[in-house]
Design a protein around this motif. Structure first.
Motif, PDB file in Angstrom:
ATOM      1  N   SER A 114     -70.344 -28.504  66.549  1.00 16.87           N
ATOM      2  CA  SER A 114     -71.739 -28.873  66.332  1.00 16.87           C
ATOM      3  C   SER A 114     -71.867 -29.568  64.980  1.00 16.87           C
ATOM      4  N   ALA A 115     -72.987 -30.252  64.786  1.00 16.37           N
ATOM      5  CA  ALA A 115     -73.229 -30.962  63.534  1.00 16.37           C
ATOM      6  C   ALA A 115     -73.378 -29.999  62.359  1.00 16.37           C
ATOM      7  N   GLU A 116     -73.612 -28.723  62.651  1.00 16.03           N
ATOM      8  CA  GLU A 116     -73.777 -27.730  61.594  1.00 16.03           C
ATOM      9  C   GLU A 116     -72.465 -27.115  61.132  1.00 16.03           C
ATOM     10  N   ASP A 117     -71.388 -27.370  61.861  1.00 10.61           N
ATOM     11  CA  ASP A 117     -70.094 -26.818  61.460  1.00 10.61           C
ATOM     12  C   ASP A 117     -69.657 -27.443  60.135  1.00 10.61           C
ATOM     13  N   TRP A 118     -69.275 -26.623  59.181  1.00  7.99           N
ATOM     14  CA  TRP A 118     -68.966 -27.076  57.828  1.00  7.99           C
ATOM     15  C   TRP A 118     -67.855 -28.120  57.791  1.00  7.99           C
ATOM     16  N   PHE A 119     -66.855 -27.983  58.677  1.00  9.82           N
ATOM     17  CA  PHE A 119     -65.704 -28.891  58.648  1.00  9.82           C
ATOM     18  C   PHE A 119     -66.000 -30.227  59.328  1.00  9.82           C
ATOM     19  N   ALA A 120     -67.122 -30.311  60.067  1.00 13.62           N
ATOM     20  CA  ALA A 120     -67.436 -31.533  60.804  1.00 13.62           C
ATOM     21  C   ALA A 120     -68.518 -32.365  60.132  1.00 13.62           C
ATOM     22  N   VAL A 121     -68.907 -32.001  58.917  1.00 13.52           N
ATOM     23  CA  VAL A 121     -69.987 -32.722  58.254  1.00 13.52           C
ATOM     24  C   VAL A 121     -69.655 -34.211  58.127  1.00 13.52           C
ATOM     25  N   LYS A 272     -58.280 -47.481  53.851  1.00 16.86           N
ATOM     26  CA  LYS A 272     -57.750 -46.625  52.788  1.00 16.86           C
ATOM     27  C   LYS A 272     -56.679 -45.718  53.394  1.00 16.86           C
ATOM     28  N   PRO A 273     -55.447 -46.174  53.480  1.00 12.94           N
ATOM     29  CA  PRO A 273     -54.395 -45.356  54.089  1.00 12.94           C
ATOM     30  C   PRO A 273     -54.114 -44.075  53.312  1.00 12.94           C
ATOM     31  N   TRP A 274     -54.571 -43.968  52.096  1.00 16.52           N
ATOM     32  CA  TRP A 274     -54.346 -42.776  51.277  1.00 16.52           C
ATOM     33  C   TRP A 274     -55.433 -41.714  51.442  1.00 16.52           C
ATOM     34  N   HIS A 275     -56.543 -42.034  52.097  1.00 21.24           N
ATOM     35  CA  HIS A 275     -57.697 -41.139  52.181  1.00 21.24           C
ATOM     36  C   HIS A 275     -57.649 -40.332  53.481  1.00 21.24           C
ATOM     37  N   TRP A 276     -57.462 -39.009  53.356  1.00 20.60           N
ATOM     38  CA  TRP A 276     -57.353 -38.121  54.512  1.00 20.60           C
ATOM     39  C   TRP A 276     -58.442 -37.058  54.462  1.00 20.60           C
ATOM     40  N   ARG A 277     -59.006 -36.786  55.618  1.00 25.82           N
ATOM     41  CA  ARG A 277     -60.177 -35.912  55.699  1.00 25.82           C
ATOM     42  C   ARG A 277     -59.900 -34.726  56.628  1.00 25.82           C
ATOM     43  N   TYR A 278     -60.317 -33.527  56.170  1.00 23.12           N
ATOM     44  CA  TYR A 278     -60.149 -32.326  56.990  1.00 23.12           C
ATOM     45  C   TYR A 278     -61.337 -32.186  57.942  1.00 23.12           C
ATOM     46  N   VAL A 279     -61.016 -32.017  59.260  1.00 25.37           N
ATOM     47  CA  VAL A 279     -62.060 -31.778  60.266  1.00 25.37           C
ATOM     48  C   VAL A 279     -61.692 -30.613  61.187  1.00 25.37           C
ATOM     49  N   GLY A 280     -60.599 -29.905  60.873  1.00 27.95           N
ATOM     50  CA  GLY A 280     -60.142 -28.820  61.736  1.00 27.95           C
ATOM     51  C   GLY A 280     -59.149 -29.325  62.775  1.00 27.95           C
ATOM     52  N   PRO A 281     -58.147 -28.505  63.129  1.00 28.11           N
ATOM     53  CA  PRO A 281     -57.087 -28.949  64.054  1.00 28.11           C
ATOM     54  C   PRO A 281     -57.602 -29.401  65.419  1.00 28.11           C
ATOM     55  N   GLU A 282     -58.563 -28.683  65.988  1.00 31.21           N
ATOM     56  CA  GLU A 282     -59.029 -29.024  67.332  1.00 31.21           C
ATOM     57  C   GLU A 282     -59.706 -30.392  67.355  1.00 31.21           C
ATOM     58  N   LEU A 283     -60.620 -30.605  66.426  1.00 32.44           N
ATOM     59  CA  LEU A 283     -61.319 -31.882  66.388  1.00 32.44           C
ATOM     60  C   LEU A 283     -60.378 -33.011  65.965  1.00 32.44           C
ATOM     61  N   ALA A 284     -59.487 -32.737  65.028  1.00 32.94           N
ATOM     62  CA  ALA A 284     -58.555 -33.767  64.564  1.00 32.94           C
ATOM     63  C   ALA A 284     -57.661 -34.256  65.701  1.00 32.94           C
ATOM     64  N   GLN A 285     -57.144 -33.353  66.490  1.00 34.59           N
ATOM     65  CA  GLN A 285     -56.272 -33.760  67.586  1.00 34.59           C
ATOM     66  C   GLN A 285     -57.053 -34.488  68.666  1.00 34.59           C
ATOM     67  N   PHE A 286     -58.300 -34.085  68.909  1.00 33.24           N
ATOM     68  CA  PHE A 286     -59.121 -34.792  69.895  1.00 33.24           C
ATOM     69  C   PHE A 286     -59.405 -36.216  69.440  1.00 33.24           C
ATOM     70  N   LEU A 287     -59.787 -36.385  68.185  1.00 36.64           N
ATOM     71  CA  LEU A 287     -60.068 -37.721  67.663  1.00 36.64           C
ATOM     72  C   LEU A 287     -58.813 -38.591  67.706  1.00 36.64           C
ATOM     73  N   SER A 288     -57.674 -38.008  67.391  1.00 36.43           N
ATOM     74  CA  SER A 288     -56.418 -38.751  67.409  1.00 36.43           C
ATOM     75  C   SER A 288     -56.060 -39.194  68.824  1.00 36.43           C
ATOM     76  N   GLU A 289     -56.203 -38.303  69.779  1.00 39.06           N
ATOM     77  CA  GLU A 289     -55.864 -38.616  71.167  1.00 39.06           C
ATOM     78  C   GLU A 289     -56.787 -39.690  71.741  1.00 39.06           C
ATOM     79  N   GLN A 290     -58.069 -39.635  71.394  1.00 38.82           N
ATOM     80  CA  GLN A 290     -59.053 -40.570  71.939  1.00 38.82           C
ATOM     81  C   GLN A 290     -59.186 -41.847  71.118  1.00 38.82           C
TER      82      GLN A 290
END
Length: 305
Positions: A114-121, A272-290
């Motif tokens: 959800s938009a309220e999840d701290w890691f997905a801001v 910015k190839p050096w800029h990495w953002r934490y969004v949580g493993p589940e969301l990160a893998q979904f975004l990567s796959e899609q």
């Protein structure tokens, strides 16, 4: 001498002659077929034409049924959609076959975020952080870099996994205060003024490289800048084995490349190839796959209807 049509076989003629020979009745019987023959000769052309026409129609009906049913015959249906028939349609690049109704590809089911999840801001020029946003952070590098306490363990685990794989990553930035972010943005504006741009153009150009306070992911405590220990230039990072390792494994630890090449129109930022953002493993893998950016994920899954 006129052509005479025989209406009896030779045997039938002899039998008739024997049955009626020498009598008026017999002669009359022999004469009657001739009279009928005369009448028949008068109507024969019409009757023969009718028979031939019927035979032709029947033959065409049989051929149409045989070849038309297979779809491979020469005789097409009489109704043509346009002058020239199917050949004209094919020549124009239009198929006479009915086309299925277009359907849009279904949106794949995303993770329960959800938009309220701290890691997905979402933080960008359209989505600033609240004025009172002040995350709790942990020290993650002796130099003095900090990261959101809730994700610091994942960051350290990723750095250790990289070392285990023979990759030496070095932190170049982590959490930034608002004052520090305003300072960096001001330096970026000054750089572009020095390149000859006017005040407004320099400001708008600087936004594609460094945002003002409250609009940068570094103010959220969820973003880090990473470089290779052997070559600490940010501009050179995309060509290093360390960068390649991150593109393959960062999602396992919840990190995504936030500003990749080719996505400037979506992210609003230069690569910015050096800029990495934490969004949580589940969301990160979904975004990567899609192949989705965080902005796109919000538009598809979290935007209000």
């Amino acid at each position: 001498m006129p052509h005479v049509t025989n209406f009896f076989t030779e045997q039938e003629r002899r039998e008739n002659e024997q049955a009626g020979e020498g009598t008026a009745a017999g002669r009359a019987a022999l004469a009657e077929p001739a009279a009928r023959g005369a009448r028949r000769r008068r109507i024969k052309p019409v009757a023969l034409a009718a028979v031939v026409l019927l035979a032709v129609i029947t033959a065409f009906a049989v051929l149409a049924a045989v070849f038309g049913g297979k779809g491979g015959g020469r005789n097409e249906p009489a109704a043509s959609p346009a002058p020239g028939g199917q050949s004209a349609l094919l020549a124009a690049g239009v198929s006479s076959e009915p086309k299925p109704e277009p359907t849009s590809a279904p949106t794949p089911a995303g993770p329960q975020v959800s938009a309220e999840d701290w890691f997905a801001v979402l933080v960008d020029m359209q989505h600033p952080l609240p004025e009172d946003y002040d995350p709790e952070t942990d020290l993650v590098d002796p130099v003095g870099y900090y990261f959101d306490s809730r994700a610091a363990g994942e960051l350290l685990a990723m750095l250790q996994a990289a070392r285990d794989a023979g990759m030496e990553l070095k932190l170049a930035s982590g959490f930034r205060s608002r004052a520090r972010q305003d300072q960096l943005h001001g330096q970026e504006v000054a750089y572009w003024r020095g390149q000859g741009l006017g005040a407004d153009e320099a400001y708008s150009t600087a936004l594609r490289y460094e945002e003002p306070a409250g609009y940068s992911e570094h103010n959220s405590g969820l973003a880090v800048d990473l470089v290779a220990l052997a070559d600490q230039r940010e501009a050179a990072f995309a060509g290093t084995p360390e960068y390649q390792w991150l593109t393959e494994h960062a999602a396992e630890f919840g990190f995504i490349l936030r500003y990749p090449e080719g996505k400037q129109a979506v992210t609003g930022m230069e690569p910015k190839p050096w800029h990495w953002r934490y969004v949580g493993p589940e969301l990160a893998q979904f975004l990567s796959e899609q192949g989705l950016m965080l902005n796109e994920y919000y538009s598809l899954y979290l935007a209000e209807n």
